[in-house]
Motif scaffolding. Sequence first.
Motif, PDB file in Angstrom:
ATOM      1  N   TRP A  13       0.693  -1.196   0.118  1.00 42.30           N
ATOM      2  CA  TRP A  13       0.068   0.194   0.386  1.00 42.30           C
ATOM      3  C   TRP A  13       0.352   1.088  -0.134  1.00 42.30           C
ATOM      4  O   TRP A  13       1.810   1.429   0.242  1.00 42.30           O
ATOM      5  CB  TRP A  13      -0.995  -0.686   1.156  1.00 42.30           C
ATOM      6  CG  TRP A  13      -2.139   0.687   1.340  1.00 42.30           C
ATOM      7  CD1 TRP A  13      -3.288   1.027   0.658  1.00 42.30           C
ATOM      8  CD2 TRP A  13      -1.162   2.706   1.643  1.00 42.30           C
ATOM      9  NE1 TRP A  13      -3.312   2.314   0.719  1.00 42.30           N
ATOM     10  CE2 TRP A  13      -2.762   3.134   1.487  1.00 42.30           C
ATOM     11  CE3 TRP A  13      -1.222   2.928   2.413  1.00 42.30           C
ATOM     12  CZ2 TRP A  13      -2.725   4.366   1.631  1.00 42.30           C
ATOM     13  CZ3 TRP A  13      -0.718   4.435   2.043  1.00 42.30           C
ATOM     14  CH2 TRP A  13      -2.132   5.078   2.027  1.00 42.30           C
ATOM     15  N   ARG A  14       0.509   1.994  -0.775  1.00 47.77           N
ATOM     16  CA  ARG A  14       0.888   4.024  -0.914  1.00 47.77           C
ATOM     17  C   ARG A  14      -0.234   4.774  -0.729  1.00 47.77           C
ATOM     18  O   ARG A  14      -0.905   4.591  -0.764  1.00 47.77           O
ATOM     19  CB  ARG A  14       2.254   3.754  -1.705  1.00 47.77           C
ATOM     20  CG  ARG A  14       2.716   2.547  -2.616  1.00 47.77           C
ATOM     21  CD  ARG A  14       4.798   2.692  -1.552  1.00 47.77           C
ATOM     22  NE  ARG A  14       4.305   2.602   0.270  1.00 47.77           N
ATOM     23  CZ  ARG A  14       5.114   2.998   0.534  1.00 47.77           C
ATOM     24  NH1 ARG A  14       6.433   3.439   0.176  1.00 47.77           N
ATOM     25  NH2 ARG A  14       5.426   1.838   1.493  1.00 47.77           N
ATOM     26  N   THR A  15       0.900   6.025  -0.798  1.00 43.90           N
ATOM     27  CA  THR A  15      -0.228   7.063  -0.306  1.00 43.90           C
ATOM     28  C   THR A  15      -0.262   6.827  -2.180  1.00 43.90           C
ATOM     29  O   THR A  15      -1.699   8.393  -1.739  1.00 43.90           O
ATOM     30  CB  THR A  15       0.641   8.162   0.465  1.00 43.90           C
ATOM     31  OG1 THR A  15       1.527   8.735  -1.002  1.00 43.90           O
ATOM     32  CG2 THR A  15       0.803   7.923   1.331  1.00 43.90           C
ATOM     33  N   PRO A 191      15.538  16.512  -3.835  1.00 41.26           N
ATOM     34  CA  PRO A 191      14.497  16.186  -4.116  1.00 41.26           C
ATOM     35  C   PRO A 191      14.011  15.860  -5.547  1.00 41.26           C
ATOM     36  O   PRO A 191      14.613  15.651  -6.126  1.00 41.26           O
ATOM     37  CB  PRO A 191      13.503  18.455  -3.826  1.00 41.26           C
ATOM     38  CG  PRO A 191      14.658  18.948  -4.409  1.00 41.26           C
ATOM     39  CD  PRO A 191      15.953  17.561  -4.120  1.00 41.26           C
ATOM     40  N   HIS A 192      12.179  15.413  -5.472  1.00 42.55           N
ATOM     41  CA  HIS A 192      12.177  14.623  -6.882  1.00 42.55           C
ATOM     42  C   HIS A 192      10.553  13.775  -6.685  1.00 42.55           C
ATOM     43  O   HIS A 192       9.332  14.510  -5.839  1.00 42.55           O
ATOM     44  CB  HIS A 192      13.317  13.306  -7.214  1.00 42.55           C
ATOM     45  CG  HIS A 192      12.374  12.320  -5.994  1.00 42.55           C
ATOM     46  ND1 HIS A 192      13.791  12.121  -4.898  1.00 42.55           N
ATOM     47  CD2 HIS A 192      11.899  11.138  -6.002  1.00 42.55           C
ATOM     48  CE1 HIS A 192      13.496  11.100  -3.329  1.00 42.55           C
ATOM     49  NE2 HIS A 192      12.585  10.218  -4.443  1.00 42.55           N
ATOM     50  N   ALA A 193      10.431  14.113  -8.217  1.00 41.79           N
ATOM     51  CA  ALA A 193       9.137  12.810  -7.801  1.00 41.79           C
ATOM     52  C   ALA A 193       8.787  12.548  -9.564  1.00 41.79           C
ATOM     53  O   ALA A 193       9.447  13.131 -10.445  1.00 41.79           O
ATOM     54  CB  ALA A 193       7.456  14.317  -7.997  1.00 41.79           C
ATOM     55  N   LEU A 194       8.166  11.296  -9.685  1.00 45.30           N
ATOM     56  CA  LEU A 194       8.170  10.343 -10.469  1.00 45.30           C
ATOM     57  C   LEU A 194       6.633  10.775 -11.374  1.00 45.30           C
ATOM     58  O   LEU A 194       6.197  10.956 -10.026  1.00 45.30           O
ATOM     59  CB  LEU A 194       7.877   8.993 -10.226  1.00 45.30           C
ATOM     60  CG  LEU A 194       9.406   8.642  -9.225  1.00 45.30           C
ATOM     61  CD1 LEU A 194       8.990   7.030  -8.964  1.00 45.30           C
ATOM     62  CD2 LEU A 194       9.946   8.368  -9.802  1.00 45.30           C
ATOM     63  N   GLY A 195       6.856  11.180 -12.442  1.00 45.91           N
ATOM     64  CA  GLY A 195       6.128  11.271 -13.343  1.00 45.91           C
ATOM     65  C   GLY A 195       4.870  10.503 -13.269  1.00 45.91           C
ATOM     66  O   GLY A 195       5.474   9.073 -12.989  1.00 45.91           O
ATOM     67  N   ILE A 203      15.852   0.632  -7.454  1.00 44.60           N
ATOM     68  CA  ILE A 203      16.889   0.569  -6.439  1.00 44.60           C
ATOM     69  C   ILE A 203      16.416   0.606  -5.774  1.00 44.60           C
ATOM     70  O   ILE A 203      17.408   2.052  -5.763  1.00 44.60           O
ATOM     71  CB  ILE A 203      17.965  -0.377  -7.044  1.00 44.60           C
ATOM     72  CG1 ILE A 203      17.347  -1.455  -7.938  1.00 44.60           C
ATOM     73  CG2 ILE A 203      18.960  -0.902  -6.447  1.00 44.60           C
ATOM     74  CD1 ILE A 203      17.611  -0.623  -9.503  1.00 44.60           C
ATOM     75  N   MET A 204      17.048   0.599  -4.178  1.00 42.95           N
ATOM     76  CA  MET A 204      17.201   1.412  -2.911  1.00 42.95           C
ATOM     77  C   MET A 204      17.770   1.214  -2.007  1.00 42.95           C
ATOM     78  O   MET A 204      18.253  -0.420  -1.521  1.00 42.95           O
ATOM     79  CB  MET A 204      16.245   2.803  -2.859  1.00 42.95           C
ATOM     80  CG  MET A 204      14.956   1.788  -1.803  1.00 42.95           C
ATOM     81  SD  MET A 204      12.794   2.281  -2.289  1.00 42.95           S
ATOM     82  CE  MET A 204      13.139   1.124  -3.780  1.00 42.95           C
ATOM     83  N   GLU A 205      18.660   1.810  -0.940  1.00 42.35           N
ATOM     84  CA  GLU A 205      19.134   1.754   0.234  1.00 42.35           C
ATOM     85  C   GLU A 205      17.651   0.559   0.913  1.00 42.35           C
ATOM     86  O   GLU A 205      16.711   1.306   0.865  1.00 42.35           O
ATOM     87  CB  GLU A 205      19.251   2.893   1.340  1.00 42.35           C
ATOM     88  CG  GLU A 205      20.677   3.177   0.502  1.00 42.35           C
ATOM     89  CD  GLU A 205      20.950   3.775   1.689  1.00 42.35           C
ATOM     90  OE1 GLU A 205      21.675   4.180   2.329  1.00 42.35           O
ATOM     91  OE2 GLU A 205      21.349   4.952   1.024  1.00 42.35           O
TER      92      GLU A 205
END
Length: 354
Positions: A13-15, A191-195, A203-205
């Motif tokens: 689940w995400r926002t 800072p960022h936002a995905l379109g 892939i992330m920490e």
Amino acid sequence: MSGIIKFAANRVWRTYQGGKLLDEMQKKACPADSSFPEDWIGSMVQATNAGREALSEGLSMITSESGELTPFKSLVLSEPDFYLGQGCEVEDVPLVKYLDSATRLHFQVHPSREFAKQRLGSSRGKTEAYVILAIRDDIQQPYIYAGFQRPPSRKQLKSWIEQQNIDEIEGCFDKIPVKPGDVFLIPGGRPHALGEGILMLEIMEPSDLAVRFEFERCGYVIPEAARFMNRDIETALDVFDFSPVTGESIDSTFRCSPELILDENGGNRLESLIDSHHTPCFRVRRATTKGIFSRRETSCFYGIVAEGCGMIKTENQSLMLNQWDRFFCPAGVEAFSYHSDQNMTVLECYPGGL
Ligand SMILES: O=P(O)(O)OC[C@H]1O[C@](O)(CO)[C@@H](O)[C@@H]1O
């Protein structure tokens, strides 16, 4: 279980909305976008979803030899030398996700490892990388936002966040065009936002730490506790890297170009997408197989079949691999081979800093 492990879907689940393509991958009867736009692959990280604390979300479960459902993390910890290899800790293993956005995500920034250690009591931040897999048919100009091209002052940003002046915030960024195959690395602090309309491997920490500085997206209002990691706005502002990433330096700052490691005559290819000269946090390679591709890796990795299909074989195992399948190859399985007559492409995600 003493070999390669394949994973079932692990939707989280995400926002924001998305996930129709993930439903299709799972062959659901009526694929649709929902609040489950991500699939966490072999995850050893618990998701942090404000208001849903009673649910356990994020951790991947597997069926043990005795038929019980167990967290993948427990299996790994039962034999760390075999699964992770000597000197590798669970926190060194990246969190890997399929992410399928139907809408633009809210503006956010993640802490760097240093910030997480010094200020949040967490051993890992959330430097993250994107490998773009597909774009939805109805999206003409897919994009991401990353880094401030026109940085505001801290005071200005604070007031825009407090007033939720999203037009001003959006004005600090240029749209960065993306297409399948592109690779980006977004260091903590940027800072960022995905379109909208992007399917990617992320892939992330291994953490779920985010400052969400846009509080409402498509009708969903982010609860206060989830905005600034349960801290105050000054702490949230401390996370930002305000240094400019001008239009000319976007590519050199965020884009990663594949580097060829091996090109066998028959058409097998191994490329490095993200390596230690980009980040100490994780490594990503792309293996393309035409025929038989014999490999040796002493480090554990997650494998994700991005294109084609075939098999993976070891001394004791022979597993079918279809497009979108995902698996974990323990450090103890050093020799393996891919088999495919259709240019099967496997993205391999490795721990960093080893
Ligand atoms: O705010 P949410 O709904 O948790 O979504 C944040 C998502 O954005 C990302 O950080 C990508 O930018 C994902 O890793 C993460 O799951």
